[in-house]
Enzyme design. Structure first.
Site, short mmCIF file in Angstrom:
data_model
loop_
_atom_site.label_atom_id
_atom_site.label_comp_id
_atom_site.label_asym_id
_atom_site.label_seq_id
_atom_site.Cartn_x
_atom_site.Cartn_y
_atom_site.Cartn_z
N CYS A 116 33.33 -35.15 10.77
CA CYS A 116 33.43 -33.81 10.41
C CYS A 116 35.42 -33.80 9.83
CB CYS A 116 33.49 -32.57 12.01
SG CYS A 116 33.75 -33.68 13.61
N CYS A 172 32.87 -39.59 15.43
CA CYS A 172 32.63 -40.44 14.07
C CYS A 172 33.02 -39.98 13.28
CB CYS A 172 30.98 -39.91 14.96
SG CYS A 172 30.57 -38.02 13.64
N GLU A 192 17.57 -55.96 3.24
CA GLU A 192 17.68 -56.75 4.55
C GLU A 192 18.20 -57.57 4.76
OE1 GLU A 192 15.07 -53.51 3.63
OE2 GLU A 192 14.28 -54.07 5.42
N CYS A 201 27.45 -36.38 14.88
CA CYS A 201 27.41 -36.28 16.29
C CYS A 201 27.81 -35.33 17.47
CB CYS A 201 27.90 -38.24 16.77
SG CYS A 201 30.19 -37.70 17.03
S1 FES Z 1 30.77 -34.46 14.35
FE1 FES Z 1 30.79 -36.83 15.13
S2 FES Z 1 33.48 -36.24 15.51
FE2 FES Z 1 32.23 -34.39 14.37
#
Ligand code: FES
Ligand SMILES: Cc1cc2nc3c(=O)[nH]c(=O)nc-3n(C[C@H](O)[C@H](O)[C@H](O)COP(=O)(O)OP(=O)(O)OC[C@H]3O[C@@H](n4cnc5c(N)ncnc54)[C@H](O)[C@@H]3O)c2cc1C
Ligand code: FES
Length: 1287
Positions: A52, A49, A1233, A44
């Site tokens: 990373c 998210c 699904e 993101c």
């Molecule tokens: S890529 Fe989503 S928090 Fe860093």
């Protein structure tokens, strides 16, 4: 002072030295592109998210203790790391040297599917174990709040970490015997076998960073051509820099700067990093206040507060800190940076304002300036009045016995999220009385800046703490908090007043009972779950039907699994940056790329003129445009493309392209399209039975309207393609993230005017697709291919998250108008439904999606007579596309709405109506499908029993009677889903088996591994057929070079189809080896294979499978639309907070019929993951599009998919015991699904709970409740005095 210093930090124990580091570079970019440590993923780039996540270790300059923190590498500028140590997933364990227990548990517990989120999960948990070898389940769940997973539903991830703790009490592998370690390592060196257990010692904090104080005390300067990063070591130095560079940007925790740098939105090219100023680092406790250094992080503050004796102030502050963001953010976000941020809804800001905090600023040549945190401060800070000063500390007065405080917030998603409204609420009573002496009420999220309400406070002063005062304060707040900053002010003021009511009740209870615990929010329930399925007995050596882990999960957990963006750059590679439309509908007057082309590093650009052949594509109708020519049809559509040497250059250059437009009228909503009669093709009409009969037979006819919203796929891996031109024979190699290699190959061939045999399209794995990478993946590949064609250089095209959101299609929002005909006993005798699908700007798969969805017009019921009509609305939005369920969840939602309507009218339980009308063995659906078994009803009955439905209905009544502000609801629904596509040609698959002389097997088939465990299942089939251990077989990739003419992987159909093909291919090999085996029965597989080679027996074979004799003709209603149905049932109980609109799923019991599951662990994962994705669709996932047609939710920061806090607290999944079923390969049924459809139960359970709240206001009639059930909709539907006054 101005020369450039050497940046030094450690990664996985290795020293990194960088001369002239670029302050713009983030840790994530450096890890991935300079060190090729690609385990850390970019999903993101917003800090939202956790994909990373890495561990950063540093020496605290005041306590001299080492801190290990989890951080989001996408937000950390590289220069911030001087003197620190970074551990990535690669430093934790590897398949060659041994997996770490944390990684191993994820594998064993089936805690991963597509694997894109997995390295981040590993690092979050690893860091937790490093700091706390024995965490509680609550601590583990909390640590996971910052990590999103779109596939699993989280339950197996929590299980994995729980078992890591149990199997390895220290959680780190350090408790393993030293001898075991040595032994394992020796073995490893000799063998290339599958992943081994932990052998590595955890990376220690480098002694050099501990012993050499210069790392922490030296003034540092890092310069690049554009930015200078200073790291002073005293406040004086910092102020001197500020005098020299008055517009310089301070940095404390990087969360803001990381974002500004990435967006190119910095207002100065000088950055002053204040992390190493000792004065800013202390937390001091005195008898009257807590003094918090501006550089103290929220994580540090929390630890410090937990370590001292608690008091009212500490406890209130901890309550607020708990819900600020996730640990990865709290570990770097500082209190100073937070206070100085200009965001209107920050939690600690409002808390400090209400607490009467005082800020201490220092200025050059001035002493300390004390500033109260009030409206004046907020106003001045917004106008940069403190630009020439540095915030040193925040002083928070301690509460006395007469003072009380709370900080409450309500986000859109329970758990990790900004508050829609966030509050700090403080009251002081006249000594020994309940008369208000002083009050401070701070609110964030009601205006464009936080506000201290003054009018409401004046009303309260001198009044007693009673209902009269409450009402007067809330009346005043309603007026005072009005603003024009948001479109939903009634909801925001409702929340503000509801929080004051909560505060009122809490203090009242405290005053009356002396008890400070007040159950104001939802009940706390830890997650748990039971999975029930059959496994063949041990004597059965076949690999099928066994819960073996995903075959590549070791590589995934170690961060070694390769996605497209992980492939090292090719020589001369270019990056494609897209210029997209800023209008929903407009004529393109001109495009000026001259400024962009002048930028260093920009090589070329492409637009529609560079497409050698066809600019259009489309699976059904070629009305999608790759690059716009004269007109744009939606906001975010691709116009032209910059080709540059790096993605950063490409992204910067894109901003220099000037496009002039002449705006045209845009159509955005379904209503708008209906009014303008903008539809694709004709209406699809279906009529079964006779509606006149229905009218005659019915005792009642009711009408209703239903709506469902758009849903974004949010696969964790964004769309990605790498195209490598092979100069010879005009060949192109496409490595991409797609669900359909053949369609992509064909379309790229058409763009270029080439034969398909020159284009190879390959996929190793996809980081989640859910239908979103079926047709939409053609754009990245098409653009990269045109770029590669034009420049003769490899071109990579990878969307960033915002672009991925804007340019791609979603799940179709629908609107339905229905009439339902029924009898007094609840029997439904007919329905007449009109559906309107918002299709977006082009046809894409919409007609198929609508028709497939409409196969469920009657849900799982037999209504005898039915009439339905579906229309596809043409609007100026991205072309909506396939999404798990392929149109069915929306239609099933409407069917269940009709059931609810009937039940409500007859004043009976909806479950009774469902039971009465359910399809049973011997019935035939209106679309000609015979119901050959009673598995639907078995699922329903067992679900009712397992969930103790009847008993819990009573319990819920009791709960609702005892609780005014918390309500519960329950709903049980069945589902059925036809497996197989109606058009026959889509139901085919091929396989290729290659057996090598050493007995190893390379398998290829037509399906793409999306995380659904397809490759694992196919290996199980091949191993069972060949009668060899599954470890002997690998699948390398899916490619048009090994399986031509494949169908897109989706529809829960891929395992069925490819299983048939793999079975056939393997049988051929087995048959060929049979005579050899007969001659040497004891020889074993390897000997038979070698003998076959020497006997010139072919060791490769293809297989093909195309089930079903007949397809389905929509016009004639003849043939069969599916191979069979997968059935299920779910019983869901929810709890809502009436005052805030927050909900939680208390428990769900799911029973699914998957035949004889090929791999029960994988199927349970599909069920849990599918259900949780459905929970998102039904509750938090709301896409916002403004009146101009611009999508305003563009990533996980503002589009809320379920996190760990949003999953059912108890999730029980049972696979129906196999008894009877259709004839399929190894008797297994498709899954994937169907479980998503079951989440409809969550919506209707919430609706029931709201009804219980409305009854207090004498509102007992049915009411319109829109999907998704967001906090706003729930709160505003729970009508009371507050909501009424807010309007
Ligand atoms: S890529 Fe989503 S928090 Fe860093
Ligand atoms: C994904 C995400 C989720 C979040 N969720 C929440 C949430 O739920 N609730 C919430 O309240 N907050 C949330 N936040 C915001 C977070 O709490 C911090 O407020 C924010 O990140 C800033 O902190 P920082 O230390 O990183 O500041 P920085 O980025 O270092 O600085 C912020 C600003 O303050 C200025 N500044 C820094 N230090 C000083 C100083 N000493 N003197 C003067 N000016 C200074 C900087 O120049 C900059 O303008 C979230 C942030 C992110 C990225
Ligand atoms: S496995 Fe978590 S996002 Fe796919």
């Amino acid at each position: 002072m101005d020369s450039t210093d050497l940046l030094v930090f450690f990664v996985n124990g290795k020293k990194v030295r960088i001369l002239e580091p670029d302050p713009e570079l983030t840790l994530l970019q450096y890890l991935r592109r300079s060190l090729y440590l690609t385990g850390t993923k970019l999903a993101c780039g917003q800090g939202a998210c956790g994909a990373c996540t890495v561990m950063v270790s540093y020496l605290n300059i005041t306590t001299k203790k080492i801190r290990n923190i989890s951080v989001n590498a996408c937000l950390i500028p590289l220069c911030y790391l001087h003197g620190m140590a970074v551990t990535t997933v690669e430093g934790v364990g590897s398949t060659r040297n041994g997996l770490h227990p944390v990684q191993e548990s994820l594998v064993e517990s089936h805690g991963l599917q597509c694997g894109f989120c997995t390295p981040g999960m590993v690092m979050t948990m690893y860091t937790l174990f490093r700091n706390n070898p024995n965490p509680t389940q609550q601590q583990m769940e909390r640590a996971l709040e910052g990590n999103l997973c779109r596939c699993t539903g989280y339950r197996p991830i929590v299980d994995a970490f729980r078992s890591a703790k149990e199997n390895c009490p220290c959680g780190l592998g350090l408790c393993l015997e030293e001898s075991d370690r040595t032994e394992t390592r020796d073995q490893d060196e000799k063998s290339n076998d599958e992943p081994k257990s932990a052998t590595t010692q955890d990376v220690i904090f480098p002694p050099e960073l501990q012993l050499n104080s210069a790392y922490h005390t030296k003034f540092m300067t890092f310069k690049s051509s554009k930015y200078t990063w200073y790291r002073p070591t005293t406040v004086e130095e910092a102020l001197r820099l500020l005098t020299n560079f008055p517009k310089a940007q301070f940095v404390l925790g990087c969360n803001t700067i990381g974002y500004l740098l990435r967006k190119g939105a910095m207002t100065s090219n000088v950055i002053i990093c204040c992390t190493h100023l000792p004065e800013l680092q202390c937390v001091q406790f005195t008898s009257s206040e807590i003094r918090i250094g501006a550089g103290v992080t929220m994580g540090q503050l929390e630890s410090e507060l937990l370590a001292v004796k608690s008091n009212k102030t500490i406890s209130a502050m901890l309550d607020v800190l708990r819900w600020v963001a996730a640990d990865q953010i709290k570990n770097t976000a500082t209190l100073g940076g937070h206070v100085m941020s200009k965001i209107p809804n920050l939690d600690m800001q409002t808390f400090f304002m209400a607490a009467g905090a005082v800020l201490e600023f220092r200025k050059m040549n001035g002493g300390v300036q004390e500033v109260p945190m009030d409206n004046d401060f907020v106003h001045s800070a917004k106008n940069n009045v403190y630009q020439d000063q540095i915030l040193v500390s925040i002083r928070v007065p301690l509460l006395s016995d007469d003072e009380h405080m709370s900080g409450l917030k309500q986000p859109n998603r329970r758990g990790f999220d900004y508050g829609v409204v966030t509050t700090g609420l403080y009251v002081q009573f006249e000594k020994g009385t309940t008369v208000v002496q002083n009050m401070r009420l701070a609110f964030g999220g009601t205006d464009d800046k936080p506000v201290l309400a003054t009018r409401a406070v004046n009303v309260a002063i001198k009044r007693s703490w009673n209902e009269d005062m409450l009402e007067k304060v809330n009346d005043a707040l309603m007026i005072e908090l009005q603003s024009t900053a948001y479109t939903n002010i009634p909801f925001r003021t409702t929340l503000a007043c509801s929080f004051f009511l909560k505060f009122f009740m809490k203090i009242k209870a405290e005053l009356e009972t002396g008890c400070s615990e007040f159950p104001a929010g939802l009940s706390h329930i830890p997650t748990s779950g039971i999975q029930v399925y059959d496994i063949p007995d041990e004597s059965d050596t076949k690999a099928v039907w066994k819960p073996i882990p995903n075959v590549t999960s070791g590589y995934i957990a170690a961060g070694e699994a390769q996605f497209v963006d992980d492939i090292p750059s090719a020589t001369n590679e270019l990056f494609a940056g897209l210029v997209t439309s800023t209008h929903a509908h407009a004529k393109i007057l001109s495009v000026d790329v001259s400024a962009a082309l002048e930028m260093e590093g920009v090589i070329d650009y492409i637009d529609y003129k560079d497409i050698p052949c066809d600019n259009n594509y489309g699976f059904l109708v070629p009305d999608n445009v790759l690059l716009c020519q004269d007109e744009v049809s939606y906001h975010g559509q691709a116009i032209c493309v910059i080709l540059a040497e790096s993605r950063e250059i490409a992204n910067r250059a894109v901003k220099l392209v000037e496009v002039k437009y002449e705006p045209l009228e845009a159509t955005i909503s379904i209503q708008d399209a209906i009014m303008k009669e903008q539809f694709f093709g004709h209406a699809y009409k279906v009529e079964r039975g006779c509606m006149e009969e229905a009218e005659k037979e019915a005792d009642f006819v009711l009408e209703g309207v239903c709506e469902t919203g758009a849903q974004e796929h949010l696969y964790m891996e964004p769309h990605s393609s790498l195209v490598i031109p092979r100069k010879e024979q005009n060949e192109l190699d496409i490595i991409t993230s797609t669900q359909g290699v053949t369609q992509l190959q064909e379309d790229v061939a058409k763009f270029l005017g080439l034969d398909s045999n020159r284009i190879s399209s390959r996929v190793k794995r996809v980081g989640g697709g859910f239908g979103g990478k079926a047709t939409d993946s053609i754009v990245t590949s098409g653009i990269a291919a045109i770029g590669a064609w034009k420049t003769n250089r490899p071109v990579r095209c990878i969307y960033d998250r915002e672009l991925d959101f804007k340019i791609t299609g979603k799940r179709h929002p629908i609107e339905a108008k229905y009439k339902v005909y029924f009898k007094k006993d609840g029997r439904i005798v007919g329905c007449d439904v009109k559906y309107y699908y918002n299709a977006g700007y082009s046809t894409d798969l919409s007609p198929l999606i609508m028709k497939c969805g409409m196969l469920l017009v009657q849900g799982c019921y037999t209504f005898t007579n039915m009439k339905a009509e579906g229309k596809l609305c043409r609007t100026n939005l991205p072309s909506n596309t396939a999404f798990r369920g392929f149109g069915s969840p929306q239609v099933m939602f409407v069917a269940e709405a009709m059931i609810q309507k009937v039940a409500f009218h007859l004043n009976i339980q909806a479950e009774q109506v469902r039971d009465t009308n359910m399809l049973r063995k011997g019935d035939v659906t209106p679309f000609n499908m015979p119901i050959n078994d009673d598995n639907l009803y078995r699922c329903w009955e067992e679900c009712k029993q397992d969930s103790e439905f009847d008993k819990r209905v009573k319990n819920i009544h009791a709960f609702n009677s005892a609780n005014r502000w918390r309500k519960r609801g329950i709903s049980i629904v069945p589902c059925m889903y036809g497996i197989g596509y109606p058009p026959l040609f889509l139901n085919q698959a091929g396989a290729l088996v290659l057996v090598y002389k050493d007995g190893s097997v390379l398998l290829a088939h037509s399906g793409v591994e999306l995380g659904q465990g397809l490759h694992t299942k196919m290996i199980q089939i091949a191993a069972s057929t060949l009668e060899i251990p599954h470890e002997k077989i690998i699948i390398s990739e899916t490619s048009t070079t090994t399986a031509p003419n494949t169908s897109e992987t989706g529809g829960s159909n891929a395992a069925d189809l490819n299983a048939g093909a793999v079975l056939e291919a393997c049988k051929k090999i087995k048959d060929r080896l049979a005579p050899i085996k007969e001659k040497n029965p004891e020889g074993g597989w390897n000997a038979w294979v070698t003998a076959a080679y020497f006997s010139r027996v072919s060791l490769s074979a293809t297989g093909f499978y195309g089930p079903r004799e007949e397809g389905y003709d929509y016009e004639k209603n003849s043939g069969s639309h599916s191979h069979y149905f997968t059935y299920g049932s779910a019983c869901t109980e929810v709890e809502i907070d009436v005052l805030t609109g927050e909900h939680q799923v208390v428990r769900v019991d799911i029973v699914m019929d998957v035949g004889k599951s090929l791999n029960p662990a994988i199927d349970v994962g599909q069920i849990e993951g599918g259900f949780v994705q459905g929970v998102g669709m039904m509750t938090t996932e709301e896409l916002k599009v403004n009146a101009k047609g611009e999508l305003t939710s563009t990533g996980p920061l503002d589009y809320k998919v379920p996190g760990i806090r949003n999953i059912p607290r108890q999730m029980n999944v049972k696979l129906l015991k196999y008894a009877e079923g259709p004839k399929t390969v190894y008797s297994a049924k498709g899954i994937g699904e169907p479980p998503l459809l079951l989440a409809v139960s969550v919506f209707y359970a919430i609706k029931e709970a709201i009804l219980a709240a409305r009854k207090h206001e004498n509102l007992s009639e049915d009411y319109f409740f829109q999907c998704p059930a967001t906090v706003e909709r729930i709160r505003m539907a729970c009508q009371d005095k507050i909501t009424q006054k807010s309007k």
